[in-house]
Design a protein around this motif. Sequence first.
Motif, PDB file in Angstrom:
ATOM      1  N   ALA A  74      -0.256   6.216  -7.913  1.00 50.58           N
ATOM      2  CA  ALA A  74      -0.021   5.871  -6.508  1.00 50.58           C
ATOM      3  C   ALA A  74       0.269   4.379  -6.361  1.00 50.58           C
ATOM      4  O   ALA A  74       1.181   3.977  -5.627  1.00 50.58           O
ATOM      5  CB  ALA A  74      -1.227   6.257  -5.668  1.00 50.58           C
ATOM      6  N   GLN A  75      -0.486   3.555  -7.054  1.00 47.35           N
ATOM      7  CA  GLN A  75      -0.281   2.111  -6.948  1.00 47.35           C
ATOM      8  C   GLN A  75       1.061   1.681  -7.524  1.00 47.35           C
ATOM      9  O   GLN A  75       1.673   0.724  -7.052  1.00 47.35           O
ATOM     10  CB  GLN A  75      -1.429   1.386  -7.658  1.00 47.35           C
ATOM     11  N   ALA A  78       4.219   4.322  -5.268  1.00 49.11           N
ATOM     12  CA  ALA A  78       4.299   4.480  -3.813  1.00 49.11           C
ATOM     13  C   ALA A  78       5.399   3.597  -3.222  1.00 49.11           C
ATOM     14  O   ALA A  78       5.555   2.437  -3.598  1.00 49.11           O
ATOM     15  CB  ALA A  78       2.953   4.130  -3.175  1.00 49.11           C
ATOM     16  N   ASP A  80       7.106   1.623  -0.005  1.00 47.05           N
ATOM     17  CA  ASP A  80       6.637   0.933   1.182  1.00 47.05           C
ATOM     18  C   ASP A  80       6.985   1.757   2.429  1.00 47.05           C
ATOM     19  O   ASP A  80       8.099   2.266   2.555  1.00 47.05           O
ATOM     20  CB  ASP A  80       7.265  -0.447   1.277  1.00 47.05           C
ATOM     21  N   LEU A 112       4.659   9.620  -2.086  1.00 45.35           N
ATOM     22  CA  LEU A 112       3.668   8.558  -2.216  1.00 45.35           C
ATOM     23  C   LEU A 112       4.124   7.382  -1.370  1.00 45.35           C
ATOM     24  O   LEU A 112       5.293   6.985  -1.430  1.00 45.35           O
ATOM     25  CB  LEU A 112       3.526   8.133  -3.679  1.00 45.35           C
ATOM     26  N   ARG A 114       2.880   3.468   0.626  1.00 40.57           N
ATOM     27  CA  ARG A 114       1.930   2.380   0.773  1.00 40.57           C
ATOM     28  C   ARG A 114       2.236   1.626   2.069  1.00 40.57           C
ATOM     29  O   ARG A 114       3.362   1.689   2.582  1.00 40.57           O
ATOM     30  CB  ARG A 114       2.022   1.412  -0.409  1.00 40.57           C
ATOM     31  N   THR A 206      -2.697   3.137  -0.019  1.00 33.12           N
ATOM     32  CA  THR A 206      -1.690   3.983  -0.662  1.00 33.12           C
ATOM     33  C   THR A 206      -2.102   5.416  -0.359  1.00 33.12           C
ATOM     34  O   THR A 206      -3.302   5.691  -0.155  1.00 33.12           O
ATOM     35  CB  THR A 206      -1.622   3.780  -2.191  1.00 33.12           C
TER      36      THR A 206
END
Length: 228
Positions: A74-75, A78, A80, A112, A114, A206
Amino acid sequence: MAHAASARHGRRARGLLVPGAVLLALSLAGCSGVPGVYVVEKAGHASSGPGGGEKFNATAFAEQVWASKVVPTAQKDAQDAATLLPALRADQKGASARYGKQAGAGSPYSFLVRGTGTVKDVTSGNAVGSMRLDIPGAGKTDVNLAIGPAFVGTAVRDSVGFIGFGQFNNQIDYADAAAALNNKVKTTVVRDLDPASAKGKKVTFTGAFQLVAPSSVMITPITLEVAP
């Protein structure tokens, strides 16, 4: 004479029934690996998860992959929210193919995402609580962050890209894996969240969501930080 005729009739009847039974068995066996069609064990296996013959333990599976794979994925992957959400409103089909993942043909796309935003409203006291966020650049999309206590859907499982139905022996185990990942959100991500004090605060997250309509999204958080 009557007995002979009856015997011939029985042979004809049995001759018709046997092929039908065979076809039914073949049909069920062929569908054992098709998500959402039949809940059938794969031949020669007990109910189990990836790489084993023992009974599948969904909680152990979620524990195994959460910190080591789900959160890092996810980090890393993801998109924006200020890029993804306007893209989905402008070209849902094209943006879905570019940014999303499908569990199977015909399944909804999972994403995904963030972002950082301000909590506008909090809905709690329900089984599925949420925070409505104001995210700069998200445009007109209504952005909601799920806060539980219940988390529904399979967005976390389906968005990360490394969990597929073919890793499991049946549909029940596959569904249990999604539920166990959702439970990790409850027990780790939002465990210390105080919904009553969240309104007006800035949150960074996220998360994952399945696209129902680009005008509104419900994101299941995978990581979450709330400013003091």
